[in-house]
Write a protein that holds these residues in place. Structure first.
Motif, PDB file in Angstrom:
ATOM      1  N   LEU A  12       0.909  -1.170   0.048  1.00 36.07           N
ATOM      2  CA  LEU A  12      -0.120   0.065   0.029  1.00 36.07           C
ATOM      3  C   LEU A  12       0.782   1.388  -0.119  1.00 36.07           C
ATOM      4  CD1 LEU A  12      -3.142  -0.706   2.186  1.00 36.07           C
ATOM      5  CD2 LEU A  12      -2.959  -0.372  -0.147  1.00 36.07           C
ATOM      6  N   GLU A  78      -7.005   3.223  -1.111  1.00 37.55           N
ATOM      7  CA  GLU A  78      -6.003   1.891  -1.228  1.00 37.55           C
ATOM      8  C   GLU A  78      -5.362   2.021  -2.664  1.00 37.55           C
ATOM      9  OE1 GLU A  78      -8.734   1.357   2.117  1.00 37.55           O
ATOM     10  OE2 GLU A  78      -9.106   1.573  -0.047  1.00 37.55           O
ATOM     11  N   TYR A 189      -7.325  -7.567  -3.126  1.00 42.03           N
ATOM     12  CA  TYR A 189      -7.038  -6.397  -2.503  1.00 42.03           C
ATOM     13  C   TYR A 189      -8.116  -5.566  -2.327  1.00 42.03           C
ATOM     14  CZ  TYR A 189      -2.184  -7.823  -3.352  1.00 42.03           C
ATOM     15  OH  TYR A 189      -1.187  -8.401  -3.503  1.00 42.03           O
TER      16      TYR A 189
END
Length: 403
Positions: A12, A78, A189
């Motif tokens: 990230l 994100e 993710y």
């Protein structure tokens, strides 16, 4: 395979939000070397391999398209942080608006049903412009649904979670419909998917020292929307950039609508200096042919930067080499800078690369050919930036070639 600094392909971010140094380290992961290893032997491959040990730094040549949308839900916090970690020096928020006229980051005003979990919220799903109707196998009718940002207030929008863009048109249930992620992407993710307003994205980009390239999206609702005119819409985007502390040199405002560019030229001339006209003429006008006259017309109207899809900038020469197109040559003759879109959005390239590579399909055989295309865009076309769904690839190239 050799590693590139840190191996986490989807880190990230490890860079703390500090004042921007001249060179911010980037974490590129294994994908750039995967692509380079997949290239045919050539001086370009040798050159790119020679840079494998880094170090690598953030580059304005690398533009995060919707963040890092190849593996992270697009236009989420994100996804943006992943793109920043990969060295994207410029980040994109596609801008649309809610029912209460608040600017938010979505690729389209009418994509909530494919890019968020809105359908998993029954009370909100009832408010969609077209509520979910299941597919009918007997008639062959696909599922129908359309959920717009303008169907919801900002408070309602904030209750949603971003997901990977996709849907199953043959779905008989909402749950089936939401399971449509292309097989070459991933849901690994997409467990958080924090949605953002445009103002929040601008504050985030400023915090991490990257430039902003918000795109003013066409409204799906009739404009003006109440008292919210197209001009107010275009101005609100600029106002929020100013409120976040962005100077005109730190922004590349975009639109497919030439009237938006002309509005900025007249009313925000400093921000218009780096405004980007996204050129959809090449695929929306059946008989469109680039000429020096129509390129100069754009320039005379105040356009400084033009951004067509990748394929418009490329063609094959008589020896079947990938070279710059006539479009690219004419744009440069008209003194227009060029940005290209979108790399890493086509999935595996073994079948010719699809829409983004349509003018050079015969020379697109495998993933490694992406680096050849990137090299032509940079060295022959002379683009000033490349949008990518996985920015580490462009960041690697830019560092290796000292762009």
């Amino acid at each position: 395979m050799k590693s590139i600094l840190m191996s986490g392909i989807a880190v990230l971010i490890a860079v703390s939000p500090i004042a921007v140094a001249k060179e911010q380290p980037a974490q590129l992961g294994p994908r750039p070397l995967y692509l380079i290893d997949d290239m045919q032997d050539s001086p370009l491959k040798e050159k790119l391999h020679s840079c494998s040990s880094g170090p690598f730094y953030r580059s304005d040549f690398s533009i995060g398209h919707r963040g890092a949308a190849m593996q992270f839900p697009e236009h989420t916090k994100e996804s943006y942080l992943a793109a920043i970690a990969m060295g994207a020096g410029v980040l994109e928020c596609d801008v649309t608006f809610t029912k209460d006229k608040q600017l938010v980051c979505r690729h389209s005003q009418s994509d909530l049903h494919t890019t968020t979990d809105v359908l998993a919220h029954p009370e909100l799903a009832k408010k969609c412009s077209i509520p979910f109707t299941p597919a009918d196998p007997k008639t062959g009718q696909d599922a129908k649904v359309e959920c717009r940002t303008s169907d919801f207030t900002l408070a309602e929008f904030r209750t949603l979670k971003g997901k990977m863009d996709g849907a199953n048109p043959k779905a008989k249930t909402v749950e089936e419909y939401m399971q449509g992620t292309p097989e070459w992407r991933t849901d690994l993710y997409s467990q958080t998917g924090t949605l953002m307003t445009h103002a929040e994205s601008a504050a985030l980009f400023k915090q991490y020292g990257v430039k902003a390239t918000p795109e003013l999206k066409s409204a799906k609702v009739p404009m003006p929307y109440g008292d919210f005119s197209q001009e107010k819409y275009a101005q609100k985007l600029i106002d929020e950039l100013k409120q976040a502390g962005f100077s005109p040199k730190e922004t590349f405002v975009q639109s497919f609508n030439l009237e938006d560019i002309k509005y900025w030229v007249k009313n925000e001339p400093l921000f218009a200096q780096q405004a980007v006209f996204l050129d959809n003429r090449v695929y929306e006008q059946k008989d469109f042919t680039a000429t020096l006259d129509n390129m100069k017309t754009l320039s005379n109207q105040g356009v400084k930067i033009i951004a067509p899809p990748i394929y418009a900038l490329l063609q094959l020469d008589k020896e079947n080499n990938i070279v710059q197109s006539e479009y690219a040559k004419l744009a440069k003759q008209a003194k227009l800078d060029i940005i290209a879109w979108t790399l890493e959005r086509s999935g595996p390239l073994a079948q010719g690369g699809g829409w983004y590579y349509q003018t050079v399909t015969d020379q697109i055989k495998k993933d490694g050919d992406m680096m050849r295309v990137l090299d032509v865009l940079a060295q022959d076309v002379g683009v000033i930036g490349v949008f990518s769904d996985w920015p580490s690839t462009v960041t690697y190239y830019a560092n290796c070639m000292n762009i």
